[in-house]
Design an enzyme around this catalytic site. Structure first.
Site: not given
Ligand code: GAL
Length: 618
Positions: A144, A315
């Site tokens: 990110e 994710e």
């Molecule tokens: C994303 C990140 C993850 C985790 C997640 C939590 O932004 O890549 O590592 O922190 O958010 O929602």
């Protein structure tokens, strides 16, 4: 293409006696991909130069032994503590000149060349070890970029690099002075090494200076990513990926995408609704546990283009997150619906974040597919259901959309630098146009300004575009440009070579100018002397023809957008439903908590319908 599911897993967080059971349960759930190691630098290299790969080798062996395909990551988003001792100036510096401290993540400055070579070194070591390992099927570089406001850094390494960047771009200092208009307020420089970063000035810095610094900052991310991509290219034939975020605009994702094989992004619909969207209270209440019905789709469409057609959700929110001001749980069905929506927009893989909720540290309140006690969390059954349904639906093929929307990061930097009114926000403007297209039932392609052609669409929208590229000026498609499109030069001055409005106004939030009972102009209005078929009630033209193209002179509210889109296209409005057409399927998505009607079909709350040859197949 047949979509697949994945999960983000942190073997280093768990006793290794759990790994085999975890892998078996992943497979049982229908998961085929597992992403590992993106924050594991302190475990891979606990002391500078001393490596420990035993745990990672073992984890890969177990996960792949169960048939899972590995996405390996470079761990550079979390430089370990020893890195700060080695390079105290690696820390990014905020606009107040304060270094950001160690103790969370993304604390590095993209301009720090020592850190860039450390990143290349760890990427190379990992690449040499796992690049040709048949169990590793893809690579994620870093994690990110830009999250937590980390692109812009006012550090000393950034200042030196910016001077070099300016010398490269402008050639000689007279040209820079001329292009930036530095005669104004005696801001002229004698040499590039006098140029400072545009923070801590007494009042507003020169917008040309600030825009140049934003361009430079984006280029630093591109260069940083490219350095890692180059060593991994040599080490592996598998695809290179980065996981982007939602509404992060400080670097040009299209440029990063050009250096990689697959775009991916991290989709947290409920977090985004409360944390990064302008919407009224009723809308936020209605979608509190579902997320905004267009935010995910917008990013799916954006990243499909960034990835040149290939993209994943790396994710996917599986339950309540921890980081928004308020963190409600998804309504039953939403984890499944978000997954299907991504697939409808072309995702090859949807990967849940994370496998098991961690009982420690910053994200202990962030749900996973499993609870910290190892019991299934509600998202788990929905993931398993999607895996089952994917098998039932089979291949899905994407098709070119009928309407397109132009999205340009540099336009965001332009208007962030010179908003002229507190409510002029480029993303918001483009996103509202996107929402109107989606309410009208359209399937949308998002295009960069560098697209070689804008032809083949019924309509191309380009609100807020700083400069209009030649291919858009000459396209055979009908275009709808503006407001604030094509009015400034690349150096952020008024473009005196083209027609300009008589004047432009920014408007406070409560001020709305009615337009013929169709809606209102809000936030921004240009006054032109051209004829128009649409007027505000006080007679100002709203839709003019400028250089043979339609140009909106004001920022439409939702009702006015709907009326304008209806004038230019003829799809049946989809009300609260959202439609996505692919070559073979029609997806009808219901983000509301009420049953909605699609033709003769009921689409249940937080549910979808999938149609093939006019038959409902799900
Ligand atoms: C994303 C990140 C993850 C985790 C997640 C939590 O932004 O890549 O590592 O922190 O958010 O929602």
């Amino acid at each position: 293409m047949k979509p697949e599911l994945g999960v983000c897993y942190y073997p280093e967080h768990w006793d290794e006696t759990l790994w085999a059971k975890d892998a078996a349960r992943m497979v049982e759930t229908g998961i085929t991909w597992v992403r590992i190691a993106e924050f594991s630098w302190s475990r891979l290299e606990p002391v500078a130069g001393q490596f420990n790969f035993d745990w990672l080798d073992k984890a890969i062996g177990i996960l792949a032994g169960h048939g899972l395909r590995i996405v390996m990551c470079t761990p550079t988003a979390t430089p370990p503590r020893w890195m700060i001792e080695r390079y105290p100036d690696v820390l990014a510096v905020d606009a107040d000149g304060q270094p950001r401290k160690f103790g969370s993540r993304r604390h590095y400055c993209f301009s720090h060349l020592g850190f860039r070579s450390e990143s290349v070194r760890i990427a190379q070591i990992l690449g040499e070890r796992y690049g040709r390992d048949p169990r590793v099927h893809a690579w994620q570089i870093d994690n990110e970029y830009g999250c937590h406001d980390t692109v812009i850094s006012y550090s000393e390494p950034a200042r030196i690099a910016f001077q070099g960047w300016c010398a490269q771009r402008y050639g000689d200092i007279e040209t820079l002075n001329e292009k930036w208009g530095n005669v104004f307020w005696s801001m002229e420089y004698n040499d590039f090494d006098q140029i400072d970063l545009p923070n801590l000035t007494v009042t507003q810095p020169n917008p040309a200076h600030e825009l140049a610094f934003r361009r430079f900052s984006s280029d630093q991310v591109v260069a940083y990513n490219r350095a890692q991509a180059q060593v991994l290219r040599a080490a592996t034939d598998t695809p290179l990926i980065h996981n982007y975020m939602g509404r992060i605009l400080e670097f040009d994702h299209f440029e990063i995408g050009a250096d990689l094989d697959i775009a991916s992004w991290d989709s947290y619909p409920i977090g985004f609704l409360s944390d990064r969207l302008e919407a009224d209270d009723a809308h936020k209440a209605r979608y509190l546990q579902q997320g905004d019905p267009d935010m995910q789709a917008f990013h799916h469409d954006l990243y499909r283009t960034v990835g040149k057609g290939r993209w994943w959700v790396m994710e996917q929110q599986p339950g309540p997150v921890n980081w928004a001001p308020y963190n409600p749980a998804p309504l039953t069905g939403m984890v499944r619906l978000w997954t299907w929506e991504a697939i409808a927009h072309g995702a090859e893989v949807v990967s849940y974040f994370r496998w098991r909720q961690a009982p420690f540290a910053q994200e202990q309140m962030h749900a996973g597919l499993l609870t910290p006690q190892d019991n299934p969390a509600p998202g788990m059954a929905e993931a398993a259901q999607v895996a089952h349904e994917i098998a039932q639906i089979g291949d899905i093929t994407q098709a070119k959309a009928t309407v397109a929307l132009v999205f340009d990061y540099a336009s965001d930097w332009t208007w962030t630098t010179l908003p002229q009114g507190a409510d002029f926000n480029y993303f918001r403007l483009v996103f509202e146009a996107y929402k109107a297209l989606r309410r009208a039932g359209h399937t949308v392609d998002i295009l960069p300004v560098t697209a070689t052609s804008f032809d083949g669409y019924d309509l191309v929208l380009a609100p807020g575009l700083a400069q209009v590229p030649q291919a858009l000026k000459t396209t055979k498609s009908t275009t709808l440009l503006g407001p604030r499109t094509g009015l400034v030069t690349e150096e952020l001055g008024i473009d005196t070579q083209c027609d300009q409005p008589l004047f432009s106004e920014s408007l406070p939030p409560a001020h709305k100018r009615p337009v013929q009972d169709l809606g209102h102009v809000v936030h921004w209005q240009e006054t032109w002397e051209n004829d128009s078929t649409l007027h505000t009630d006080s007679g100002a033209p709203v839709l003019i023809t400028r250089d043979g193209q339609n140009h909106l002179t004001g920022w439409p509210d939702a009702d006015l957008w709907d009326a304008i889109i209806a004038r230019h296209t003829n799809t049946a409005p989809s009300g609260d439903l959202r439609i996505r057409q692919t070559k073979d399927h029609t997806f009808v998505i219901n983000y509301t908590n009420e049953t909605q009607q699609y033709e003769t079909h009921d689409i249940g709350p937080c549910d979808l319908g999938i149609f093939k040859n006019n038959q409902r197949v799900l």
